[in-house]
Design an enzyme around this catalytic site. Structure first.
Site, PDB file in Angstrom:
ATOM      1  N   ARG A 256       0.726  -1.404   0.032  1.00  0.00           N
ATOM      2  CA  ARG A 256       0.230  -0.009   0.014  1.00  0.00           C
ATOM      3  C   ARG A 256       0.849   1.468   0.358  1.00  0.00           C
ATOM      4  O   ARG A 256       0.785   2.238  -0.722  1.00  0.00           O
ATOM      5  CB  ARG A 256      -0.837  -0.219   1.434  1.00  0.00           C
ATOM      6  CG  ARG A 256      -1.687   1.189   0.933  1.00  0.00           C
ATOM      7  CD  ARG A 256      -2.935   0.987   2.513  1.00  0.00           C
ATOM      8  NE  ARG A 256      -3.679   1.834   2.804  1.00  0.00           N
ATOM      9  CZ  ARG A 256      -4.524   2.110   2.433  1.00  0.00           C
ATOM     10  NH1 ARG A 256      -5.470   1.811   0.950  1.00  0.00           N
ATOM     11  NH2 ARG A 256      -5.203   3.331   3.293  1.00  0.00           N
ATOM     12  N   HIS A 279      -8.367   7.312   2.289  1.00  0.00           N
ATOM     13  CA  HIS A 279      -8.302   8.146   3.510  1.00  0.00           C
ATOM     14  C   HIS A 279      -8.881   9.457   4.009  1.00  0.00           C
ATOM     15  O   HIS A 279      -9.901  10.635   2.817  1.00  0.00           O
ATOM     16  CB  HIS A 279      -6.681   8.861   3.178  1.00  0.00           C
ATOM     17  CG  HIS A 279      -5.892   8.626   3.293  1.00  0.00           C
ATOM     18  ND1 HIS A 279      -4.110   8.625   3.262  1.00  0.00           N
ATOM     19  CD2 HIS A 279      -5.305   6.696   4.082  1.00  0.00           C
ATOM     20  CE1 HIS A 279      -3.477   7.238   3.019  1.00  0.00           C
ATOM     21  NE2 HIS A 279      -4.095   6.133   3.922  1.00  0.00           N
TER      22      HIS A 279
END
Length: 308
Positions: A256, A279
């Site tokens: 990631r 996010h």
């Protein structure tokens, strides 16, 4: 005010997180571990009712986490782990006060230690490709599954829990997109690269049917035909990295981190990377820009004739 045992309040709080807040299973499990540690600390001090807890108890709990137990050889926790435990503890006390279980929130003024800002560890593109190639022999069902899963992890920058939670219908191979379910049940649609689509197609045709021993919508299956666990998926990556000769600590989050770093190195906008990673705040994503800035500094220092 009715006396309620601290463990009973913990269970009520965890139920609140699960039912009313819709917190992810992994989050609730993490909170449970942190609060069991906390209630154990309180019990050791002779505190069995939440009404008896003081701000001093909370502060000394944090001190105990950082110190560890030298007599038993238990090391202290890192500041980041202490801060995470305090988040669970503060949320617990805030809940107890809001529910009228206690008169006041004694943890309100307690602040965590400031955790150092650490740069994510990213692999080079060549290292990632080596790991993907080392997933296993292409004619074996599990190898086809492993290659498809690792390709998808890197192609989408997904969390390991998001990939293992995928159902077959979550992937649209025609339009090269996948629906990922992140923290708090938030969904996002992420594009998928052609190599990952090709690997998934190969797995669906030649791998998954051999593993599917009972009806299940899960995309990635274990040898018993059930959904592949996070732990097993993690081991797949570790084994592939070892076969590839990548001599680094590699975890699903490493892929990631690499996904985000490689996108930014390629000129992607940080806001786009934020959306792809899921996010909630761009501040979380911006830590990856520090990685690329450091890389530029290294290149500059070695390549420019008057850099030193």
């Amino acid at each position: 005010m009715t006396q309620v045992s601290t463990p009973d309040v913990v269970q009520r709080y965890l139920d609140h997180l699960t039912v009313e807040r819709g917190s992810a299973r992994n989050t609730v499990a993490s909170y449970r571990r942190d609060l069991e540690r906390y209630t154990g600390f309180l019990a050791g001090r002779g505190v069995h009712s939440l009404a008896e807890v003081s701000e001093t108890d909370v502060r000394e709990f944090l001190v105990s986490l950082r110190k560890g137990d030298r007599d038993d050889g238990v090391p202290g926790l890192a500041d980041s782990s202490v801060a995470r435990t305090l988040v669970a503890t503060r949320g617990f006390h805030k809940f107890a006060a809001a529910e009228g279980i206690v008169a006041e929130d004694v943890a309100h003024a307690v602040r965590p230690p400031k955790a150092p800002r650490r740069l994510p560890k990213a692999l080079s593109v060549d290292e990632v490709l080596a790991i993907l190639e080392a997933a296993g022999a292409p004619d074996h069902p599990r190898a086809l599954r492993d290659r498809a899963m690792l390709e998808l992890l890197y192609s989408c920058g997904a969390r390991i829990s998001e990939v293992t939670a995928l159902d077959v219908d979550d992937l649209d191979t025609e339009h090269r997109a996948v629906v990922l379910r992140g923290k708090g049940g938030k969904e996002r649609i992420v594009p998928v690269g052609r190599p990952a689509i090709a690997a998934v197609d190969a797995y669906l045709v030649r791998g998954r049917p051999a593993l599917a021993k009972r009806g299940t919508p899960a995309l990635f299956l274990n040898i018993r035909g059930g959904r592949l666990s996070r732990q097993s998926a993690w081991q797949v990556l570790v084994d592939a990295a070892a076969r590839a000769g990548v001599d680094k600590d590699v975890s699903p989050h490493t892929l990631r981190h690499s996904f985000a770093t490689h996108l930014l190195d390629g000129g992607a906008d940080v806001r786009v990377v934020q959306e792809l990673l899921g996010h909630s705040s761009v501040t979380t994503t911006q830590v990856y820009t520090l990685v690329t800035v450091n890389t530029m500094r290294e290149v500059y220092a070695t390549a420019h004739p008057r850099a030193r």
